[in-house]
Design a protein around this motif. Structure first.
Motif, PDB file in Angstrom:
ATOM      1  N   GLU A  11       0.836  -1.210   0.000  1.00 17.40           N
ATOM      2  CA  GLU A  11       0.000   0.000   0.000  1.00 17.40           C
ATOM      3  C   GLU A  11       0.869   1.258   0.000  1.00 17.40           C
ATOM      4  OE1 GLU A  11      -3.102   0.214  -0.368  1.00 17.40           O
ATOM      5  OE2 GLU A  11      -4.096  -1.598   0.343  1.00 17.40           O
ATOM      6  N   ALA A  12       2.037   1.174   0.633  1.00 15.41           N
ATOM      7  CA  ALA A  12       2.938   2.326   0.712  1.00 15.41           C
ATOM      8  C   ALA A  12       3.921   2.382  -0.451  1.00 15.41           C
ATOM      9  CB  ALA A  12       3.707   2.277   2.038  1.00 15.41           C
ATOM     10  N   ASN A  13       3.750   1.495  -1.435  1.00 21.78           N
ATOM     11  CA  ASN A  13       4.631   1.464  -2.624  1.00 21.78           C
ATOM     12  C   ASN A  13       6.107   1.253  -2.271  1.00 21.78           C
ATOM     13  OD1 ASN A  13       2.494   1.999  -4.481  1.00 21.78           O
ATOM     14  ND2 ASN A  13       2.604   4.179  -3.991  1.00 21.78           N
ATOM     15  N   ILE A  14       6.365   0.392  -1.292  1.00 18.74           N
ATOM     16  CA  ILE A  14       7.743   0.128  -0.879  1.00 18.74           C
ATOM     17  C   ILE A  14       8.081  -1.354  -0.958  1.00 18.74           C
ATOM     18  CG2 ILE A  14       7.166  -0.121   1.592  1.00 18.74           C
ATOM     19  CD1 ILE A  14      10.291   1.659   0.229  1.00 18.74           C
ATOM     20  N   HIS A  15       7.087  -2.213  -1.232  1.00 14.71           N
ATOM     21  CA  HIS A  15       7.304  -3.663  -1.243  1.00 14.71           C
ATOM     22  C   HIS A  15       8.330  -4.074  -2.291  1.00 14.71           C
ATOM     23  CE1 HIS A  15       6.513  -7.965  -1.072  1.00 14.71           C
ATOM     24  NE2 HIS A  15       6.266  -7.945  -2.384  1.00 14.71           N
TER      25      HIS A  15
ATOM     26  N   LYS B 179      12.663   5.866   3.665  1.00 16.07           N
ATOM     27  CA  LYS B 179      12.262   5.944   5.076  1.00 16.07           C
ATOM     28  C   LYS B 179      10.827   6.468   5.195  1.00 16.07           C
ATOM     29  CE  LYS B 179      15.914   8.332   6.476  1.00 16.07           C
ATOM     30  NZ  LYS B 179      16.854   9.045   7.393  1.00 16.07           N
ATOM     31  N   GLN B 180      10.490   7.440   4.368  1.00 12.33           N
ATOM     32  CA  GLN B 180       9.152   8.006   4.431  1.00 12.33           C
ATOM     33  C   GLN B 180       8.092   6.968   4.073  1.00 12.33           C
ATOM     34  OE1 GLN B 180       7.261  10.057   5.975  1.00 12.33           O
ATOM     35  NE2 GLN B 180       8.179  11.927   5.161  1.00 12.33           N
ATOM     36  N   ARG B 181       8.377   6.168   3.054  1.00 18.09           N
ATOM     37  CA  ARG B 181       7.407   5.147   2.655  1.00 18.09           C
ATOM     38  C   ARG B 181       7.279   4.053   3.719  1.00 18.09           C
ATOM     39  NH1 ARG B 181       9.143   3.498  -3.247  1.00 18.09           N
ATOM     40  NH2 ARG B 181      10.998   4.732  -2.795  1.00 18.09           N
TER      41      ARG B 181
ATOM     42  N   GLU C 282       8.670  12.602  -4.194  1.00 22.48           N
ATOM     43  CA  GLU C 282       7.414  13.214  -3.755  1.00 22.48           C
ATOM     44  C   GLU C 282       6.228  12.602  -4.489  1.00 22.48           C
ATOM     45  OE1 GLU C 282       5.101  17.517  -3.608  1.00 22.48           O
ATOM     46  OE2 GLU C 282       7.114  17.371  -4.452  1.00 22.48           O
ATOM     47  N   ARG C 283       6.391  12.338  -5.774  1.00 16.13           N
ATOM     48  CA  ARG C 283       5.288  11.745  -6.542  1.00 16.13           C
ATOM     49  C   ARG C 283       4.942  10.365  -5.998  1.00 16.13           C
ATOM     50  NH1 ARG C 283       7.746  14.374 -10.964  1.00 16.13           N
ATOM     51  NH2 ARG C 283       8.958  12.527 -11.498  1.00 16.13           N
ATOM     52  N   PHE C 284       5.976   9.576  -5.708  1.00 15.92           N
ATOM     53  CA  PHE C 284       5.758   8.244  -5.118  1.00 15.92           C
ATOM     54  C   PHE C 284       5.007   8.369  -3.794  1.00 15.92           C
ATOM     55  CE2 PHE C 284       9.030   6.126  -7.791  1.00 15.92           C
ATOM     56  CZ  PHE C 284       8.362   4.942  -8.030  1.00 15.92           C
ATOM     57  N   ILE C 285       5.547   9.263  -2.931  1.00 13.95           N
ATOM     58  CA  ILE C 285       4.983   9.422  -1.591  1.00 13.95           C
ATOM     59  C   ILE C 285       3.564   9.954  -1.668  1.00 13.95           C
ATOM     60  CG2 ILE C 285       5.245  10.542   0.658  1.00 13.95           C
ATOM     61  CD1 ILE C 285       7.423   8.469  -0.017  1.00 13.95           C
ATOM     62  N   GLN C 286       3.329  10.906  -2.600  1.00 15.84           N
ATOM     63  CA  GLN C 286       2.014  11.515  -2.693  1.00 15.84           C
ATOM     64  C   GLN C 286       0.946  10.494  -3.045  1.00 15.84           C
ATOM     65  OE1 GLN C 286       1.657  14.592  -1.641  1.00 15.84           O
ATOM     66  NE2 GLN C 286      -0.550  14.278  -1.773  1.00 15.84           N
ATOM     67  N   LYS C 287       1.275   9.583  -3.928  1.00 16.55           N
ATOM     68  CA  LYS C 287       0.337   8.507  -4.277  1.00 16.55           C
ATOM     69  C   LYS C 287       0.020   7.653  -3.048  1.00 16.55           C
ATOM     70  CE  LYS C 287       1.658   8.033  -9.154  1.00 16.55           C
ATOM     71  NZ  LYS C 287       2.284   7.140 -10.167  1.00 16.55           N
TER      72      LYS C 287
ATOM     73  N   ARG D  49       4.513  22.588   0.258  1.00 21.95           N
ATOM     74  CA  ARG D  49       4.345  22.405  -1.191  1.00 21.95           C
ATOM     75  C   ARG D  49       2.849  22.390  -1.490  1.00 21.95           C
ATOM     76  NH1 ARG D  49       8.918  18.001  -3.133  1.00 21.95           N
ATOM     77  NH2 ARG D  49      10.739  19.125  -2.321  1.00 21.95           N
ATOM     78  N   LEU D  50       2.383  23.481  -2.034  1.00 17.60           N
ATOM     79  CA  LEU D  50       0.944  23.638  -2.205  1.00 17.60           C
ATOM     80  C   LEU D  50       0.378  22.727  -3.284  1.00 17.60           C
ATOM     81  CD1 LEU D  50       0.609  27.503  -1.809  1.00 17.60           C
ATOM     82  CD2 LEU D  50       0.707  25.711  -0.091  1.00 17.60           C
ATOM     83  N   SER D  51       1.250  22.181  -4.107  1.00 16.67           N
ATOM     84  CA  SER D  51       0.769  21.255  -5.144  1.00 16.67           C
ATOM     85  C   SER D  51       0.164  20.004  -4.535  1.00 16.67           C
ATOM     86  CB  SER D  51       1.923  20.866  -6.067  1.00 16.67           C
ATOM     87  OG  SER D  51       2.960  20.243  -5.329  1.00 16.67           O
TER      88      SER D  51
END
Length: 585
Positions: free
Chosen positions: A450-454, A480-482, A510-515, A532-534
């Motif tokens: 789910e966190a895109n880290i597997h 680490k964030q994921r 950021e794109r990975f994490i944002q998803k 980051r307002l985006s």
């Protein structure tokens, strides 16, 4: 006395060991006192008999003396082994109590205290306390028994000489008491300096990458040298006072010998003392003085342990400011309706960070907080799980004041993803599992997916058993964030706080994490702090907050149309404007 009562409390679970230790100390003292008496009796009543009687019975006497020293061996072994084990158990209990209390203390305590100093209290102080716990009662009992026993026997030999001995001993005791008062202050200061040097080392080593990146090794050496020098000065003061104490007591011991030799010679010349009694007296003088030597050496151990225990109590008696109130109940079936009602907050009752803030968040809504650093965004979020308590006003979840529910259930209902991710020493699996300690391997893997880290984890040689290094040093910021996001997926809380979770990452990460975050926030009440307002365009409501309170609120489109502070921030990020912020106010 209150300090001593609290110290004695730690003996209670080990009363049997304590009393056995004291009993064995009593036996050892009695045997040491008995030997000169036995020797005197044999000299006066046995060795004067004919050789046949002596040779016939000496074997029995030898066996009796051997049995006496076998008993002493058993008792001494118990003292040295189980006495130390008792001390180690008390040290374990104190370390447990101290660590558990650290877990209860709020963020404000850690804002004001250094990790290195806390480690000093957990390790160094408690070791000295355990040594005092074991050797203190034992040394005191043995010494008192030997001093009192030998003193009584010396009275039977010669009263006048013993009274002279008593006068010198009283002067010696008064000197020791005076020196001990001075030593308490010096030893306490020494403990503080030791904690300071531990703090300096911990700070420097934890930030070694920053040190090296700024080429500030010389600066760190100077800082360390300063604390090291202060510690050295405190050690000099400590050894100076100890030197005065030991040398002074040694001088008084010498006076004891001088007094005995001079008065003994006078009494022998007068005929009131036999030479054989003088020899016996000399034997008991050694038994009388040896425990005094033990007490002198014990003084340093006592001061170390007592100073350490006072510092221990300084933490244990720190009352946690944030605790469950009487009658607090677990919060269950959380929907996620949150309301801040006239909330004000200031650190240490100083200038208010928040002043009469009112915010309503419906269950499942995604709310974003925007504004300059120091405006109170993180503080606002920290109040929700009660990392700090509001100064005034209230915060409710599903209509329940968060102060009326248990801390454990409140924090279990809230997941936090922070910018500064902390990785514990251990494996990737252990770090993800921190979100749910009893999670199965399947649940951990699902959370990682789910966190895109597997996929990344499976590409590592040891997979989920890969060691992350201290603070996750072997992983990138995005990885680490994921992992931290996977923790929250595993926790599966109904309320989510995202505290600038992507601001320290590159665009690709950021794109990975944002998803991952969008997936995580789905069907949860979410509060996002973002620079980051985006990342917050799709938020249900955006709240602009600064040190003057809430300035604007609305959707992304509504705030752009207002052409206010949010519009300024947005244009600055995406159009490169450099107009001062004050111009938009």
């Amino acid at each position: 006395m209150d300090t001593w009562r609290k110290f004695i409390r730690y003996y209670r679970p080990y009363k049997f060991l304590f009393f056995m230790d004291m009993f064995c100390a009593l036996i050892v003292s009695a045997i040491d006192l008995a030997f000169p008496v036995v020797l005197s009796y044999l000299s006066k009543n046995y060795f004067i008999l004919n050789s046949e009687i002596i040779l016939h019975s000496i074997a029995y006497i030898g066996l009796a003396l051997l049995a006496m020293y076998i008993i002493k061996y058993i008792c001494q072994h118990f003292i040295s082994t189980w006495g130390h084990i008792m001390g180690a158990r008390m040290e374990r209990d104190m370390r447990r109590d101290l660590f558990y209390h650290f877990q209860k203390l709020p963020f404000s305590y850690y804002d004001e205290n250094n990790t290195g100093e806390m480690m000093s209290k957990l390790v160094t102080d408690l070791f000295d306390i355990s040594e005092l716990a074991h050797h203190g009662p034992e040394n005191l009992l043995i010494s008192v028994l030997k001093i009192a026993g030998s003193f009584i026997i010396l009275l039977f030999i010669n009263v006048k000489m013993t009274l002279i001995l008593l006068v010198v001993t009283i002067i010696m005791a008064a000197f020791s008491f005076y020196q001990n008062r001075k030593m308490q202050r010096v030893f306490m200061e020494n403990r503080k300096k030791m904690a300071n040097i531990n703090s300096a080392v911990q700070d420097s080593l934890s930030g070694i990458r920053v040190v090296k990146s700024f080429a500030n090794e010389t600066l760190e050496k100077k800082k360390f040298d300063r604390t090291n020098r202060d510690f050295y000065k405190s050690k000099v003061a400590r050894y100076t006072i100890m030197g005065e104490f030991i040398a002074g007591n040694t001088f008084f011991e010498g006076l004891l010998y001088v007094a005995i030799i001079v008065t003994g010679a006078i009494f022998i010349a007068e005929g009131s003392l036999k030479v054989s009694d003088m020899a016996m007296y000399a034997l008991y003088i050694n038994i009388f003085i040896n425990p005094i030597d033990v007490l002198i050496n014990f003084a340093e151990q006592f001061q170390n342990g007592f100073a350490g225990f006072r510092r221990f109590l300084g933490v244990i008696e720190t009352v946690p400011k944030i605790v469950d109130k009487d009658g607090a109940v677990p919060i269950t079936n959380v929907k996620g309706d949150i309301e801040y009602k006239n909330v004000s907050f200031g650190y240490d009752n100083e200038h208010k960070v928040l002043d009469n803030v009112d915010i309503k968040i419906k269950a499942g809504q995604n709310i974003a907080l925007v504004g300059p650093s120091g405006g109170g965004k993180t503080t606002l979020c920290s109040l929700l799980p009660r990392f700090y308590d509001v100064t005034s006003g209230s915060i409710t979840i599903d209509g329940k004041d968060i102060r009326d529910v248990t801390l454990e259930s409140l924090r279990n209902a809230i997941g936090v993803v922070q910018q500064d991710v902390y990785m514990f020493g251990g494996t990737i699996k252990e770090n993800i599992q921190y979100g749910k300690p009893d999670a199965t391997d399947e649940e951990i893997i699902e959370a990682a997916k789910e966190a895109n880290i597997h996929d990344f984890i499976m590409g590592l040689e040891d997979g989920y058993d890969t060691y992350v290094g201290e603070r996750g040093v072997k992983l990138s910021g995005g990885q680490k964030q994921r992992i931290s996001i996977a923790r929250v997926f595993l926790k599966n809380p109904p309320i989510l706080i995202l505290d600038e979770a992507t601001s320290a990452l590159d665009n690709e990460s950021e794109r990975f994490i944002q998803k991952s975050l969008e997936k995580l926030a789905k069907n949860r009440t979410t509060i996002t702090i973002a620079h980051r307002l985006s990342t917050i365009r799709n938020a249900d409501e955006i709240i602009v907050i600064n040190d003057e309170g809430i300035q604007e609120r609305g959707s992304h489109k509504e705030l752009l149309q207002k052409n206010g502070i949010y519009s300024y921030y947005y244009n600055m990020q995406f159009e490169g404007l450099d107009t001062p912020l004050t111009a938009s106010r």
